[in-house]
Design a protein around this motif. Structure first.
Motif, short mmCIF file in Angstrom:
data_model
loop_
_atom_site.label_atom_id
_atom_site.label_comp_id
_atom_site.label_asym_id
_atom_site.label_seq_id
_atom_site.Cartn_x
_atom_site.Cartn_y
_atom_site.Cartn_z
N SER A 147 0.83 -1.20 0.00
CA SER A 147 0.00 0.00 0.00
C SER A 147 0.87 1.25 0.00
O SER A 147 0.59 2.22 -0.73
CB SER A 147 -0.92 -0.02 1.22
OG SER A 147 -1.69 1.15 1.27
N ARG A 148 1.91 1.24 0.80
CA ARG A 148 2.84 2.38 0.84
C ARG A 148 3.49 2.59 -0.54
O ARG A 148 3.57 3.71 -1.04
CB ARG A 148 3.91 2.11 1.90
CG ARG A 148 4.98 3.16 2.00
CD ARG A 148 6.08 2.71 2.97
NE ARG A 148 7.13 3.69 3.08
CZ ARG A 148 7.17 4.63 4.01
NH1 ARG A 148 6.21 4.72 4.90
NH2 ARG A 148 8.17 5.48 4.02
N ASN A 177 -3.95 -3.16 -6.73
CA ASN A 177 -4.46 -4.49 -7.05
C ASN A 177 -3.44 -5.33 -7.81
O ASN A 177 -3.33 -6.53 -7.59
CB ASN A 177 -5.76 -4.40 -7.84
CG ASN A 177 -6.90 -3.94 -6.98
OD1 ASN A 177 -6.88 -4.08 -5.76
ND2 ASN A 177 -7.91 -3.35 -7.61
N MET A 178 -2.70 -4.70 -8.70
CA MET A 178 -1.68 -5.43 -9.46
C MET A 178 -0.55 -5.88 -8.53
O MET A 178 -0.05 -7.00 -8.65
CB MET A 178 -1.13 -4.56 -10.59
CG MET A 178 -2.16 -4.21 -11.64
SD MET A 178 -2.85 -5.65 -12.45
CE MET A 178 -1.50 -6.08 -13.50
N LEU A 179 -0.14 -5.00 -7.64
CA LEU A 179 0.91 -5.36 -6.68
C LEU A 179 0.45 -6.51 -5.79
O LEU A 179 1.21 -7.44 -5.52
CB LEU A 179 1.30 -4.15 -5.83
CG LEU A 179 1.99 -3.00 -6.54
CD1 LEU A 179 2.16 -1.81 -5.60
CD2 LEU A 179 3.33 -3.44 -7.09
N MET A 180 -0.80 -6.44 -5.33
CA MET A 180 -1.32 -7.50 -4.47
C MET A 180 -1.45 -8.82 -5.22
O MET A 180 -1.17 -9.88 -4.67
CB MET A 180 -2.68 -7.09 -3.88
CG MET A 180 -2.55 -6.03 -2.83
SD MET A 180 -4.10 -5.39 -2.11
CE MET A 180 -5.33 -6.55 -2.48
#
Length: 161
Positions: A51-52, A62-65
């Motif tokens: 998130s940071r 969402n892509m990072l998650m």
């Protein structure tokens, strides 16, 4: 004994907990639950940092998650199974008498029981960010994990008798 009580007991004597888990009998489902629970908690621990990063770099959260979920929950358990097999082989080379299941339980339990520190590391990464504090927490986690793992391997491979 509940898992949370076993985790607390591991911080007092990791070898005893692994010995007791092995005395419960060989159940591969138990080992799989240990490694999968660690991987899910490790994914959750990454969320503040992701998130940071998304906020600071303007990326899509969402892509990072999604990438973190794939890597942590799908690929990482396979790596840990391979690592457990390699550690079992290494233990056999130096005279270990235990089973491959014991090596898996020792590794997977060490991972699961170190999850409080993994969560702390995730919070520090998300709220404080990179720096000496994050490095110190990560180093403490690695040291505790290695202590748990080596103590468990000594029990599982019959080195502490």
């Amino acid at each position: 004994m509940p898992v949370t009580s076993d985790i607390v007991a591991t911080y007092r004597g990791p070898g005893r907990v692994v010995r007791r888990l092995l005395e419960l009998g060989q159940r591969e489902d138990r080992a799989l639950v240990f490694v999968m629970a660690f991987c899910v908690v490790a994914f959750i621990a990454q969320l503040p940092s992701l998130s940071r990063r998304a906020h600071l770099e303007g990326l899509e959260l969402n892509m990072l998650m999604g990438g973190a979920l794939l890597g942590t929950v799908i690929i990482l358990p396979l790596f840990f199974y391979l690592l457990a097999f390699i550690s079992y082989g290494a233990a056999r080379l130096i005279g270990g008498k235990g089973s491959a299941y014991g090596a898996r339980v020792a590794l997977f339990w060490a991972l699961l029981s170190s999850t409080p520190l993994v969560l702390l590391n995730g919070l520090v990464a998300g709220f404080i960010g990179p720096g000496p504090t994050l490095s110190a927490v990560g180093l403490i986690w690695v040291a505790v994990f290695l202590w748990f793992w080596m103590s468990g391997m000594r029990q599982a491979q019959g080195f502490s008798e």
